[in-house]
Design a protein around this motif. Structure first.
Motif, PDB file in Angstrom:
ATOM      1  N   HIS A  25       1.200  -1.294  -0.057  1.00  0.00           N
ATOM      2  CA  HIS A  25      -0.167  -0.124   0.162  1.00  0.00           C
ATOM      3  C   HIS A  25       0.907   1.200   0.089  1.00  0.00           C
ATOM      4  CE1 HIS A  25      -3.535   1.965   0.682  1.00  0.00           C
ATOM      5  NE2 HIS A  25      -2.418   2.770   1.845  1.00  0.00           N
ATOM      6  N   ARG A  26       1.717   1.379   1.156  1.00  0.00           N
ATOM      7  CA  ARG A  26       2.930   2.822   0.647  1.00  0.00           C
ATOM      8  C   ARG A  26       3.816   2.407  -0.116  1.00  0.00           C
ATOM      9  NH1 ARG A  26       3.705   7.208   1.973  1.00  0.00           N
ATOM     10  NH2 ARG A  26       5.737   7.903   2.170  1.00  0.00           N
ATOM     11  N   ALA A  27       3.528   1.394  -0.752  1.00  0.00           N
ATOM     12  CA  ALA A  27       4.414   2.146  -2.227  1.00  0.00           C
ATOM     13  C   ALA A  27       3.882   1.812  -3.718  1.00  0.00           C
ATOM     14  CB  ALA A  27       5.605   0.029  -2.978  1.00  0.00           C
ATOM     15  N   ARG A  28       2.667   1.433  -3.883  1.00  0.00           N
ATOM     16  CA  ARG A  28       1.697   2.285  -4.381  1.00  0.00           C
ATOM     17  C   ARG A  28       1.440   4.120  -4.285  1.00  0.00           C
ATOM     18  NH1 ARG A  28      -0.196  -2.405  -3.792  1.00  0.00           N
ATOM     19  NH2 ARG A  28      -2.175  -1.780  -2.310  1.00  0.00           N
ATOM     20  N   MET A  29       1.179   4.089  -3.091  1.00  0.00           N
ATOM     21  CA  MET A  29       1.095   5.505  -2.197  1.00  0.00           C
ATOM     22  C   MET A  29       2.129   6.564  -3.465  1.00  0.00           C
ATOM     23  SD  MET A  29       0.138   5.678   1.760  1.00  0.00           S
ATOM     24  CE  MET A  29       0.237   7.267   2.619  1.00  0.00           C
ATOM     25  N   ILE A  30       3.353   6.107  -2.496  1.00  0.00           N
ATOM     26  CA  ILE A  30       4.601   6.809  -3.274  1.00  0.00           C
ATOM     27  C   ILE A  30       5.081   6.287  -4.060  1.00  0.00           C
ATOM     28  CG2 ILE A  30       7.361   6.429  -3.382  1.00  0.00           C
ATOM     29  CD1 ILE A  30       6.938   4.676  -0.902  1.00  0.00           C
ATOM     30  N   SER A  31       4.173   5.205  -5.717  1.00  0.00           N
ATOM     31  CA  SER A  31       3.691   5.773  -7.270  1.00  0.00           C
ATOM     32  C   SER A  31       3.222   7.268  -7.231  1.00  0.00           C
ATOM     33  CB  SER A  31       3.859   4.075  -7.596  1.00  0.00           C
ATOM     34  OG  SER A  31       4.483   3.510  -7.362  1.00  0.00           O
ATOM     35  N   SER A  32       1.804   6.853  -6.742  1.00  0.00           N
ATOM     36  CA  SER A  32       1.220   7.678  -6.959  1.00  0.00           C
ATOM     37  C   SER A  32       1.478   9.281  -6.490  1.00  0.00           C
ATOM     38  CB  SER A  32      -0.176   7.672  -6.197  1.00  0.00           C
ATOM     39  OG  SER A  32      -0.221   7.947  -5.174  1.00  0.00           O
ATOM     40  N   GLY A  33       2.774   9.477  -5.562  1.00  0.00           N
ATOM     41  CA  GLY A  33       3.191  11.108  -5.859  1.00  0.00           C
ATOM     42  C   GLY A  33       2.945  11.013  -4.436  1.00  0.00           C
ATOM     43  N   ALA A  34       2.969  10.821  -3.443  1.00  0.00           N
ATOM     44  CA  ALA A  34       2.909  10.406  -1.838  1.00  0.00           C
ATOM     45  C   ALA A  34       5.004  10.951  -1.030  1.00  0.00           C
ATOM     46  CB  ALA A  34       2.683   9.286  -0.819  1.00  0.00           C
ATOM     47  N   GLN A  35       5.276  11.687  -0.818  1.00  0.00           N
ATOM     48  CA  GLN A  35       6.566  12.284  -0.196  1.00  0.00           C
ATOM     49  C   GLN A  35       7.267  11.291   0.281  1.00  0.00           C
ATOM     50  OE1 GLN A  35       7.007  14.925  -1.784  1.00  0.00           O
ATOM     51  NE2 GLN A  35       7.882  15.680  -0.243  1.00  0.00           N
ATOM     52  N   ILE A  36       7.983  10.537   0.399  1.00  0.00           N
ATOM     53  CA  ILE A  36       8.952   9.856   0.916  1.00  0.00           C
ATOM     54  C   ILE A  36      10.040  10.548   2.055  1.00  0.00           C
ATOM     55  CG2 ILE A  36       9.610   7.678  -1.797  1.00  0.00           C
ATOM     56  CD1 ILE A  36      12.711   9.040  -1.688  1.00  0.00           C
ATOM     57  N   THR A  37      10.311   9.668   2.697  1.00  0.00           N
ATOM     58  CA  THR A  37      10.161  10.115   4.032  1.00  0.00           C
ATOM     59  C   THR A  37      11.998   9.475   4.923  1.00  0.00           C
ATOM     60  OG1 THR A  37       9.595   8.308   5.193  1.00  0.00           O
ATOM     61  CG2 THR A  37       7.993  10.196   5.555  1.00  0.00           C
ATOM     62  N   GLU A  65      -4.243   2.042   8.805  1.00  0.00           N
ATOM     63  CA  GLU A  65      -6.055   2.457   8.934  1.00  0.00           C
ATOM     64  C   GLU A  65      -6.163   3.278   7.963  1.00  0.00           C
ATOM     65  OE1 GLU A  65      -8.305   3.336  11.114  1.00  0.00           O
ATOM     66  OE2 GLU A  65      -7.490   2.113  12.489  1.00  0.00           O
ATOM     67  N   GLU A  66      -4.865   3.491   6.804  1.00  0.00           N
ATOM     68  CA  GLU A  66      -5.263   4.491   5.331  1.00  0.00           C
ATOM     69  C   GLU A  66      -5.368   2.672   4.465  1.00  0.00           C
ATOM     70  OE1 GLU A  66      -1.808   6.314   4.463  1.00  0.00           O
ATOM     71  OE2 GLU A  66      -1.780   7.985   5.480  1.00  0.00           O
ATOM     72  N   LEU A  67      -5.179   2.036   4.634  1.00  0.00           N
ATOM     73  CA  LEU A  67      -5.249   0.828   4.041  1.00  0.00           C
ATOM     74  C   LEU A  67      -6.681   0.580   3.299  1.00  0.00           C
ATOM     75  CD1 LEU A  67      -4.335  -2.202   1.978  1.00  0.00           C
ATOM     76  CD2 LEU A  67      -4.141  -2.997   3.950  1.00  0.00           C
ATOM     77  N   VAL A  68      -7.175   0.344   5.249  1.00  0.00           N
ATOM     78  CA  VAL A  68      -8.925  -0.344   5.456  1.00  0.00           C
ATOM     79  C   VAL A  68      -9.373   1.810   5.165  1.00  0.00           C
ATOM     80  CG1 VAL A  68     -10.284   0.273   7.344  1.00  0.00           C
ATOM     81  CG2 VAL A  68      -7.939  -1.396   7.644  1.00  0.00           C
ATOM     82  N   HIS A  69      -9.251   2.469   5.115  1.00  0.00           N
ATOM     83  CA  HIS A  69     -10.140   3.668   4.512  1.00  0.00           C
ATOM     84  C   HIS A  69     -10.081   3.292   2.810  1.00  0.00           C
ATOM     85  CE1 HIS A  69     -12.263   7.267   4.174  1.00  0.00           C
ATOM     86  NE2 HIS A  69     -11.337   7.800   3.638  1.00  0.00           N
ATOM     87  N   SER A  70      -8.880   3.134   2.596  1.00  0.00           N
ATOM     88  CA  SER A  70      -8.481   3.606   1.003  1.00  0.00           C
ATOM     89  C   SER A  70      -9.614   1.903   0.338  1.00  0.00           C
ATOM     90  CB  SER A  70      -7.168   2.902  -0.094  1.00  0.00           C
ATOM     91  OG  SER A  70      -6.616   1.854   0.621  1.00  0.00           O
TER      92      SER A  70
END
Length: 135
Positions: A25-37, A65-70
């Protein structure tokens, strides 16, 4: 390098299956433009996601929580109950709005038509002029 990263994450997440879901899920978020930390270091998105979980720069609980919400298709929103609307003329005359009860009556189609007939006068139509036969 990914195997070492997975082993670093096991103590942060309860089991490997949950780790796979969260990192994916985090990798998909990064692919869609989320900032990496963390620094990318020429790593691909799944490895960056695992490194973020291992370094605890991203909370696994927040990711869950973000995964469940998505994945939710219907999100129930708790809205406050609508307040009762006082009736016109009910206030100020010693009658409390909560004491007034609205009763709806049912009427048949025949009663409705009879009531409608009495509302508006029928349109006056000019009487047709009959031609006189002049023979």
């Amino acid at each position: 390098m990914a195997r070492v990263t997975v082993e670093d994450c096991i103590d942060k997440v309860s089991n490997r299956f949950e780790l796979v879901l969260l990192a994916g899920h985090r990798a998909r978020m990064i692919s869609s433009g989320a900032q990496i930390t963390v620094d990318r270091d020429n790593d691909k998105n799944p490895v960056v996601a695992l490194r973020e979980i291992a370094d605890e720069t991203i909370s696994p609980e927040d990711l869950k929580e973000e995964l469940v919400h998505s994945l939710q298709k219907y999100v129930e929103v708790d809205e406050p109950e609508p307040e009762s609307i006082p009736l016109i003329g009910a206030g100020g005359e010693g009658v409390d709005a909560d004491d007034t009860e609205v009763v709806l009556e049912r009427m048949t189609e025949e009663e409705l038509l009879k009531g409608l007939e009495g509302l508006a006068p029928p349109e006056e139509r000019p009487e047709p002029v009959e031609a006189d036969d002049e023979e």
